[in-house]
Design a protein around this motif. Structure first.
Motif, PDB file in Angstrom:
ATOM      1  N   THR A   2     -17.825   0.421 -28.267  1.00 10.78           N
ATOM      2  CA  THR A   2     -17.005   0.051 -27.120  1.00 10.78           C
ATOM      3  C   THR A   2     -15.875  -0.877 -27.540  1.00 10.78           C
ATOM      4  OG1 THR A   2     -19.034   0.126 -25.788  1.00 10.78           O
ATOM      5  CG2 THR A   2     -17.091  -0.896 -24.786  1.00 10.78           C
ATOM      6  N   GLY A  33     -11.104   5.891 -28.143  1.00 14.88           N
ATOM      7  CA  GLY A  33     -11.644   5.160 -27.004  1.00 14.88           C
ATOM      8  C   GLY A  33     -12.265   3.808 -27.278  1.00 14.88           C
ATOM      9  N   GLU A  60     -12.878  -3.336 -19.904  1.00 14.44           N
ATOM     10  CA  GLU A  60     -13.556  -2.586 -18.847  1.00 14.44           C
ATOM     11  C   GLU A  60     -13.928  -1.221 -19.407  1.00 14.44           C
ATOM     12  OE1 GLU A  60     -13.007  -1.297 -14.165  1.00 14.44           O
ATOM     13  OE2 GLU A  60     -11.846  -2.940 -15.025  1.00 14.44           O
ATOM     14  N   THR A  61     -15.182  -0.833 -19.229  1.00 13.10           N
ATOM     15  CA  THR A  61     -15.666   0.390 -19.844  1.00 13.10           C
ATOM     16  C   THR A  61     -15.764   1.534 -18.847  1.00 13.10           C
ATOM     17  OG1 THR A  61     -18.042   0.098 -19.441  1.00 13.10           O
ATOM     18  CG2 THR A  61     -17.096  -1.071 -21.332  1.00 13.10           C
ATOM     19  N   ASP A  62     -15.808   2.728 -19.394  1.00 12.32           N
ATOM     20  CA  ASP A  62     -16.151   3.925 -18.641  1.00 12.32           C
ATOM     21  C   ASP A  62     -17.670   4.022 -18.670  1.00 12.32           C
ATOM     22  OD1 ASP A  62     -16.839   6.539 -17.865  1.00 12.32           O
ATOM     23  OD2 ASP A  62     -14.989   7.371 -18.665  1.00 12.32           O
ATOM     24  N   ASP A  63     -18.307   3.919 -17.513  1.00 14.92           N
ATOM     25  CA  ASP A  63     -19.771   3.891 -17.480  1.00 14.92           C
ATOM     26  C   ASP A  63     -20.393   5.206 -17.935  1.00 14.92           C
ATOM     27  OD1 ASP A  63     -19.776   1.279 -16.662  1.00 14.92           O
ATOM     28  OD2 ASP A  63     -19.939   1.749 -14.523  1.00 14.92           O
ATOM     29  N   THR A 123     -19.245   7.097 -20.553  1.00 13.98           N
ATOM     30  CA  THR A 123     -19.152   7.242 -22.014  1.00 13.98           C
ATOM     31  C   THR A 123     -19.459   5.962 -22.779  1.00 13.98           C
ATOM     32  OG1 THR A 123     -16.801   6.671 -22.081  1.00 13.98           O
ATOM     33  CG2 THR A 123     -17.367   9.002 -21.700  1.00 13.98           C
ATOM     34  N   LYS A 145     -11.835   1.762 -21.082  1.00 17.70           N
ATOM     35  CA  LYS A 145     -10.781   2.381 -20.280  1.00 17.70           C
ATOM     36  C   LYS A 145      -9.657   1.400 -19.953  1.00 17.70           C
ATOM     37  CE  LYS A 145     -12.928   1.862 -15.673  1.00 17.70           C
ATOM     38  NZ  LYS A 145     -13.403   2.614 -14.483  1.00 17.70           N
TER      39      LYS A 145
END
Length: 277
Positions: A172, A192, A244-247, A249, A253
């Protein structure tokens, strides 16, 4: 998920800034996980058990270390009973403590935190690339871990960048520590992974890397033994990176540099909090 990583705490002023500001930031930004590098927290050299507990109580979920891991000798002992304090994973086999840990974030997600140390212009430790490969193979993103944070404690920007690209799409966040100066390359890599070459420090920026100026300058000019370097005593700024993450993957993001306090132009995740920090 909302993640915050803060750079090296330097001395008392850095500790005070973390203890005073982090609880409010954690609430205001609804942070799910906070990681802080604490290897300079005790007078600029190492960390004590009492200081580690204070940083965790202020809202850190994990404290990472680096080349000053053992400057306070008690760390060799208490690290064994504190799973949320980790040292570089590429220390030799048999070194006390652990190089990675999995914690449950505030939202219930599983976050793997890995601490590494570079080898260029640093102590000649084991290969950090092989070490992180072992950790991620045992706890891959999207299968076992919902997010992975890697603290790359290193001198050379090239080594940090190489680690970022090596882990792109598999972690991440890859963030550098150790040089105490926040870099301006905060971004999301092509596959990403959030990245910044150095998070900076939580310390007095009216200093030389967090240390009082006079002795640091004298050492460059005179090149003779002198007094011990001491941390700056002025008000500290917090410096780091917010992600802030993409939940779905576990990848990033959105990403923002975080700089709060005197000595630096302030920056924070405006999407989380449009009010003045």
């Amino acid at each position: 998920m909302r993640l915050l990583f803060l750079g090296d705490i330097v001395g008392r002023s850095g500790r005070i800034a973390v203890q005073e500001r982090l609880p409010e930031l954690r609430q205001r930004w609804t942070l799910d996980c906070v990681v802080i590098n604490g290897e300079n927290a005790a007078g600029g050299f190492g960390i004590t058990e009492a200081i580690c507990e204070d940083v965790l109580a202020a809202g850190a979920d994990v404290v990472t270390l680096g080349n000053h891991s053992w400057d306070q000798r008690e760390a060799l002992v208490f690290i064994e009973r504190q799973p949320r304090l980790i040292r570089p994973a590429n220390y030799p086999s048999g070194t006390p403590g652990r190089g990675a840990t999995v914690i449950e974030a505030r939202n219930g997600a599983r976050v793997l935190v890995v601490n590494l140390m570079g080898r260029l212009f640093m102590d000649p430790l084991d290969d950090p690339f092989a070490a992180v490969e072992r950790e991620l193979s045992a706890c891959p993103l999207g299968e076992v871990a919902d997010a992975i944070i890697v603290d790359m404690h290193a001198e050379a920007t090239s080594e940090k960048l190489a680690m970022g690209h090596f882990l792109d799409g598999r972690a991440t966040l890859v963030v550098g520590t150790h040089t105490h100066v926040p870099t301006s390359d905060t971004r999301i890599l092509p596959a990403g992974t959030a990245y910044q070459s150095d998070a900076g420090m939580c310390g007095d920026y009216d200093s030389v890397l967090g240390m009082q100026k006079d002795e640091a300058i004298r050492r460059f000019i005179e090149k003779t033994p002198g007094s011990r370097l001491e941390p700056g005593l002025g008000e500290a700024a917090l410096s780091g990176i917010a992600v802030e993450t993409d939940d779905l993957t576990g990848l990033a993001k959105a990403v923002w540099p975080v700089r709060l306090g005197p000595g630096l132009q302030e920056s924070w995740p405006v999407a989380w909090d449009a009010r003045s920090a």
